[in-house]
Design a protein around this motif. Structure first.
Motif, PDB file in Angstrom:
ATOM      1  N   SER A  97       0.836  -1.197   0.000  1.00 57.88           N
ATOM      2  CA  SER A  97       0.000   0.000   0.000  1.00 57.88           C
ATOM      3  C   SER A  97       0.874   1.252   0.000  1.00 57.88           C
ATOM      4  N   SER A  98       0.575   2.196  -0.890  1.00 54.21           N
ATOM      5  CA  SER A  98       1.309   3.466  -0.912  1.00 54.21           C
ATOM      6  C   SER A  98       0.473   4.513  -0.179  1.00 54.21           C
ATOM      7  N   GLU A  99       1.069   5.113   0.829  1.00 51.10           N
ATOM      8  CA  GLU A  99       0.323   5.964   1.753  1.00 51.10           C
ATOM      9  C   GLU A  99       0.931   7.363   1.839  1.00 51.10           C
ATOM     10  N   TYR A 148      -3.099   1.901  -4.753  1.00 54.64           N
ATOM     11  CA  TYR A 148      -3.622   3.217  -4.392  1.00 54.64           C
ATOM     12  C   TYR A 148      -5.141   3.195  -4.456  1.00 54.64           C
ATOM     13  N   ASN A 193      -6.056   5.881   0.852  1.00 53.05           N
ATOM     14  CA  ASN A 193      -4.622   5.753   1.149  1.00 53.05           C
ATOM     15  C   ASN A 193      -3.997   7.024   1.707  1.00 53.05           C
ATOM     16  N   GLU A 194      -4.720   8.115   1.674  1.00 52.76           N
ATOM     17  CA  GLU A 194      -4.195   9.353   2.241  1.00 52.76           C
ATOM     18  C   GLU A 194      -4.977   9.686   3.512  1.00 52.76           C
ATOM     19  N   GLU A 247      -8.588  11.714  -1.653  1.00 48.23           N
ATOM     20  CA  GLU A 247      -7.474  11.893  -2.586  1.00 48.23           C
ATOM     21  C   GLU A 247      -7.013  13.347  -2.564  1.00 48.23           C
ATOM     22  N   TYR A 265      -2.126   9.231  -6.975  1.00 45.59           N
ATOM     23  CA  TYR A 265      -1.159   8.170  -7.254  1.00 45.59           C
ATOM     24  C   TYR A 265       0.152   8.714  -7.806  1.00 45.59           C
ATOM     25  N   THR A 305       3.561   7.893  -5.790  1.00 44.87           N
ATOM     26  CA  THR A 305       4.416   6.895  -6.438  1.00 44.87           C
ATOM     27  C   THR A 305       5.791   7.470  -6.747  1.00 44.87           C
ATOM     28  N   HIS A 351       1.439  -0.568 -10.807  1.00 41.60           N
ATOM     29  CA  HIS A 351       0.245  -0.172 -10.049  1.00 41.60           C
ATOM     30  C   HIS A 351      -0.573  -1.444  -9.845  1.00 41.60           C
ATOM     31  N   THR A 374      -6.226  -1.119  -7.404  1.00 39.12           N
ATOM     32  CA  THR A 374      -7.105   0.024  -7.185  1.00 39.12           C
ATOM     33  C   THR A 374      -8.521  -0.431  -7.492  1.00 39.12           C
ATOM     34  N   GLU A 398      -7.089   6.992 -12.466  1.00 34.81           N
ATOM     35  CA  GLU A 398      -5.885   6.226 -12.136  1.00 34.81           C
ATOM     36  C   GLU A 398      -5.021   5.994 -13.372  1.00 34.81           C
TER      37      GLU A 398
END
Length: 246
Positions: free
Chosen positions: A14-16, A84, A88-89, A103, A107, A111, A124, A127, A145
């Motif tokens: 997971s990208s946070e 993403y 994730n934020e 958001e 992404y 990224t 990726h 999603t 995305e």
């Protein structure tokens, strides 16, 4: 790797990002933004900073365990898969508690942060979004995305794939599988009766529209990377010969 020395590992992480709500929240947000990299730092044998080292030691990791990760680097066999979602934020309060921010950066920005840190090819890997009452919510998210993926690519990041998760609808995704409610969540390219959803149709169209364009714009990328000490290995020689073929 003893069986397939040329094996590739695509990790799905997971990208946070954590946004400070006010100046008093900067410190906890910075700590959370450091923690988000820990699993990949360890997997890729990257030395952590002193604050994260103390965090690892305080939470049960031993020096020997830490050095195990530093000494077992397989980074050159890896593609960094990152997920993403709009969850994730996060918005961080002064007391360290968090709430979803939606958001904000998206992404592309996040990224780029991960790629700047690890310098690996990217995929990726996940999603999705619910197909809502209008029927086009997931389609619009797919387009957004994909636009981010193209922006990442155009900025020079070697991105090698894009996945909508998942092929079919999920069950109890809304409770993170903690509750066995049997509730179907309309997140897939197809429903559970194998009927294609609007986002599935859009995904097919996306492939049809871009399949003739992207190969001509592909970055020169060959993985796994051949390390100098492996250059004489049979699999490395085979990879070299394959690259020479027209």
């Amino acid at each position: 790797l003893e069986v397939r020395p040329d094996a590739l590992f695509i990790q799905s992480e997971s990208s946070e990002y954590f946004h400070a709500e006010n100046p008093a929240a900067i410190k906890p947000a910075e700590l959370m933004n450091a923690k988000r990299f820990l699993s990949l730092d360890l997997n890729y044998g990257r030395r952590v900073d002193s604050e994260m080292y103390e965090y690892l030691m305080d939470n049960g990791m031993t020096r020997d365990e830490y050095h195990f990760f530093l000494g077992n680097k397989l980074k050159h066999q890896c593609i960094m898969g990152n997920d993403y979602y709009r969850t994730n934020e996060h918005r961080v309060r002064a007391d360290g508690s968090t709430t979803a921010s939606g958001e904000v950066f998206g992404y592309h920005v996040i990224t780029k942060q991960y790629h700047d840190r690890y310098k690996l090819p990217v995929m990726h890997t996940e999603t999705n979004l619910w197909q809502g009452p209008n029927g086009d919510e997931a389609v619009l998210w797919l387009w957004k995305e994909w636009a981010n993926v193209l922006r990442v690519r155009n900025d020079g990041v070697p991105i090698v794939g894009f996945t909508w998760y998942s092929l079919t609808d999920q069950v109890d995704w809304d409770s993170a599988l903690r509750e066995n409610n049997g509730r179907v969540n309309p997140l897939g390219l197809y429903d559970l009766d194998r009927n294609i959803r609007p986002v599935g149709t859009a995904y097919k169209q996306l492939i049809a529209d871009w399949q003739q364009v992207l190969p001509a714009q592909s970055l020169c990328l060959q993985v796994p990377l051949v390390m100098p000490q492996d250059a004489d290995q049979p699999w490395a020689q085979q990879q070299k010969e394959s690259a020479r073929r027209p």
